[in-house]
Design an enzyme around this catalytic site. Structure first.
Site, short mmCIF file in Angstrom:
data_model
loop_
_atom_site.label_atom_id
_atom_site.label_comp_id
_atom_site.label_asym_id
_atom_site.label_seq_id
_atom_site.Cartn_x
_atom_site.Cartn_y
_atom_site.Cartn_z
CB SER A 1 -6.08 3.32 4.81
OG SER A 1 -5.98 3.34 3.43
NE ARG B 1 0.52 9.37 5.51
CZ ARG B 1 0.57 8.06 5.35
NH1 ARG B 1 0.93 7.25 6.32
NH2 ARG B 1 0.24 7.52 4.20
CB THR C 1 0.15 0.15 10.59
OG1 THR C 1 0.63 0.43 9.30
CG2 THR C 1 -0.43 1.40 11.21
CG ASP D 1 0.98 4.74 2.29
OD1 ASP D 1 0.77 3.62 1.80
OD2 ASP D 1 1.05 4.93 3.51
O1 DON Z 1 -1.04 4.96 5.91
C1 DON Z 1 -1.42 3.91 5.41
O2 DON Z 1 -2.55 3.75 4.98
C2 DON Z 1 -0.47 2.72 5.38
N1 DON Z 1 0.89 3.20 5.35
C3 DON Z 1 -0.73 1.88 6.58
C4 DON Z 1 0.10 0.64 6.58
C5 DON Z 1 -0.48 -0.44 7.38
O3 DON Z 1 -1.49 -0.31 8.00
C6 DON Z 1 0.20 -1.73 7.33
N2 DON Z 1 -0.33 -2.61 8.34
N3 DON Z 1 -0.66 -3.69 8.37
#
Ligand code: DON
Length: 594
Positions: A477, A128, A405, A447
């Site tokens: 998430s 991360r 993502t 985030d």
């Molecule tokens: O880490 C996370 O929870 C978010 N940055 C994830 C972003 C995400 O899944 C966007 N996708 N549709």
């Protein structure tokens, strides 16, 4: 304790075949590495029902599922050549950075769950992004005390220190068998020679065009002359990215964190109000963690621990479901949707208070995933009545300890599994390209909870536990998940979707592990989402109208949602691999190895 790498493990496997001296150890190893049944001659009628409406892709020796057909083919090719699941995953990860640049990346971060069948062990790799050393709690608060969303999302200050390159190199060095050079090569060739632009890419570029065109380098790299968007059918080449990939294939992660790429990132930061310094890059560290473990309906669930909230709440929700009398409740019925929603609210309210980076705050992960806590929380769930979000408060678990993502899953012929979710956060991250690299910077700092109680771009309300602190990892998430049955590999899944990731993975597991749906049916089934705040039940367009009417009669405020998630799933049962790419995003593909 550091685990032996695959490279050191292989001689031991050979030894098992050639000598009886190490009988006990070898017997154990053989049990742990029970290979999929021989499936050269396959009775296809035993494996899939011809009359099913949704058909998984069937494989005999492995499977790769990702959000891009090109990337899945690259992974399958690596498996064909004898690479293991980690080798294939790393090749897919690099390929997605080229063919799905809005989410696949080298300048974001993510989480990889690896199941090592030979060792009978599953590990979680945390790559991360981290907050830069100069980050401070109120960095996104403007003079009026409000969150400055533009700064939190569309500037270089929105970028966390990227983890992807370090994460892939770590996975490969410890658990892969091939070289970085071999695995970067397919991605490098596509960056050099180009790939044909598809409708999906054109559509998402159009959606994000205003942001992308604000940055000259992004215009130069991702658009044609005059910042004109590419059209479907045109060839898109990325020469700068090809140079970067060539450099990384020779220099490895050191080249990214200390060499030429680091210098280019830092120069861009200095010229564009970003915070990342050479020291930040030098200090970046991948972490190997123990996965969160749970049990549901006879299956073992292995999933991502904090700083992702995904695994903790996935297991918490499955535990709550187990407490409810659901034997006679049908999949997709209004009753099932109601009970799931009550469960979702109770998990997300806990997320808002208790979850953050465990290096900085005490996260009661053990308490949240305990069966006793789930029993307590589910006591007040009624089959008939809604508990309004305003009446649901964070619990007291005991014992302290637009986005885009993309997820991909790989299982190889030995039964090793990789379940990987990684991100730039939003589509194309901050939209800012680091000059001369072809790399887009993430906007993952959003985030964090920029202000306690203020929702972030996913509407998630966070608390002090997820406040910005230098070197902290923002709460995520992302929920890459692996399921075992009697110690044998059974399932790999995960999805994008921001706050909707956890509920999407939950519904996928319930559909497969409880309702016994085939992976393709389970993936295609309509999904719902609730995240405690706002007190709205989101339903996909294809949820049955009469179920929606029943839920409205109960008092639910319902909103029709755009599609929820994009699950890339593989099931391994009796030696057969079943792959399902989610039809919710075009071009996703399950590719079998036979
Ligand atoms: O880490 C996370 O929870 C978010 N940055 C994830 C972003 C995400 O899944 C966007 N996708 N549709």
């Amino acid at each position: 304790m550091k685990l032996p790498s695959f490279r050191t493990l292989f001689p031991a496997v050979t030894l098992c075949l050639s000598t009886t001296l190490l009988l006990t150890a070898c017997e154990q190893q053989k049990t742990a590495t029970r290979l999929p049944a021989k499936a050269a001659v396959l009775d296809i009628d035993r494996v899939v029902n011809y009359y099913d409406i949704n058909h998984p892709v069937i494989g005999r020796k492995g499977m790769v599922v990702s959000q891009s057909e090109i990337a899945s083919n690259i992974g399958a090719e690596i498996l064909q050549r004898g690479g293991n699941a980690v080798d294939a995953a790393v090749a897919v990860g690099f390929a997605l950075a080229v063919v799905l640049p809005r989410a696949g990346n080298l300048t974001g971060g993510g989480f990889m769950l690896v199941h090592l069948q030979e060792l009978n062990k599953t590990i979680a790799i945390d790559y991360r992004e981290m907050a830069p050393l100069a980050a401070v709690e109120h960095m996104f608060i403007d003079s009026k005390g409000d969150v400055d969303n533009d700064k939190a999302l569309e500037t270089l200050a929105a970028a966390g220190v990227p983890g992807t390159v370090a994460g892939f190199e770590y996975a490969l060095e410890n658990y892969g068998t091939m070289t970085l050079k071999q695995l970067i090569k397919p991605a490098l060739e596509i960056a050099q020679q180009g790939f044909v632009v598809n409708d999906d890419m054109v559509r998402i570029v159009k959606k994000t065009q205003t942001l992308l065109q604000q940055n000259n380098e992004t215009c130069r790299v991702f658009f044609k002359q005059g910042c004109q968007p590419y059209q479907t059918g045109e060839l898109f080449k990325q020469p700068d990215l090809a140079t970067t990939l060539q450099y990384l294939s020779e220099e490895g992660a050191d080249g990214f964190y200390q060499g030429d790429i680091a210098k280019k990132i830092v120069l861009a930061m200095e010229q564009g109000q970003g915070l990342i310094t050479i020291e930040d890059l030098r200090r970046y560290q991948v972490k190997e963690l123990a996965p969160i473990k749970g049990h549901f309906n006879g299956y073992e669930i292995l999933t991502m621990p904090p700083p992702s909230s995904g695994g903790v709440h996935l297991v918490q929700m499955l535990n709550m479901l187990e407490q409810l009398p659901i034997e006679n409740i049908a999949q997709g019925s209004a009753s099932m949707m109601h009970l799931q929603t009550e469960i979702f609210k109770r998990a997300y309210v806990d997320r808002s208070k208790h979850l953050g980076d465990p290096d900085f705050v005490d996260v009661p992960a053990k308490g949240i995933v305990s069966k006793t806590y789930a029993k307590k929380l589910s006591q007040h769930i009624s089959h008939e009545k809604i508990t309004p979000s305003s009446q649901i408060k964070p619990g007291e678990p005991s014992g302290y300890e637009s986005p885009d993502t993309t997820h991909f899953s790989v299982i190889d012929k030995q039964g090793n599994i990789v379940s990987n979710t990684y991100t730039l956060n939003h589509y194309y991250g901050s939209g800012i390209t680091i000059p001369g690299t072809g790399l887009l910077m993430n906007n993952t700092m959003d985030d964090f909870s920029a202000k306690v109680g203020s929702p972030n771009s996913y509407g998630l309300v966070g608390g002090k536990a997820n406040a910005i602190v230098a070197q902290k990892r923002p709460l995520s998430s992302m929920t890459p998940t692996i399921v075992l049955k009697s110690g044998q590999p059974f399932l790999a899944t995960g999805t994008p979707g921001g706050s909707k990731i956890i509920t999407s993975v939950f519904q996928q597991l319930v559909n497969i592990l409880w309702f016994d749906m085939n992976v393709s049916e389970a993936t295609n089934a309509p999904r719902i989402h609730h995240q405690w705040q706002p007190d709205i039940l989101y339903v996909e367009q294809n949820v049955a109208a009469d179920s929606i009417a029943l839920l409205q009669q109960m008092g639910y405020q319902i909103e029709l949602s755009t599609s929820l998630g994009s699950l890339q799933t593989i099931m391994l049962k009796d030696g057969i691999y079943y792959g399902a790419a989610d039809p919710r995003r075009p071009n996703a593909k399950a590719v079998a190895v036979n």
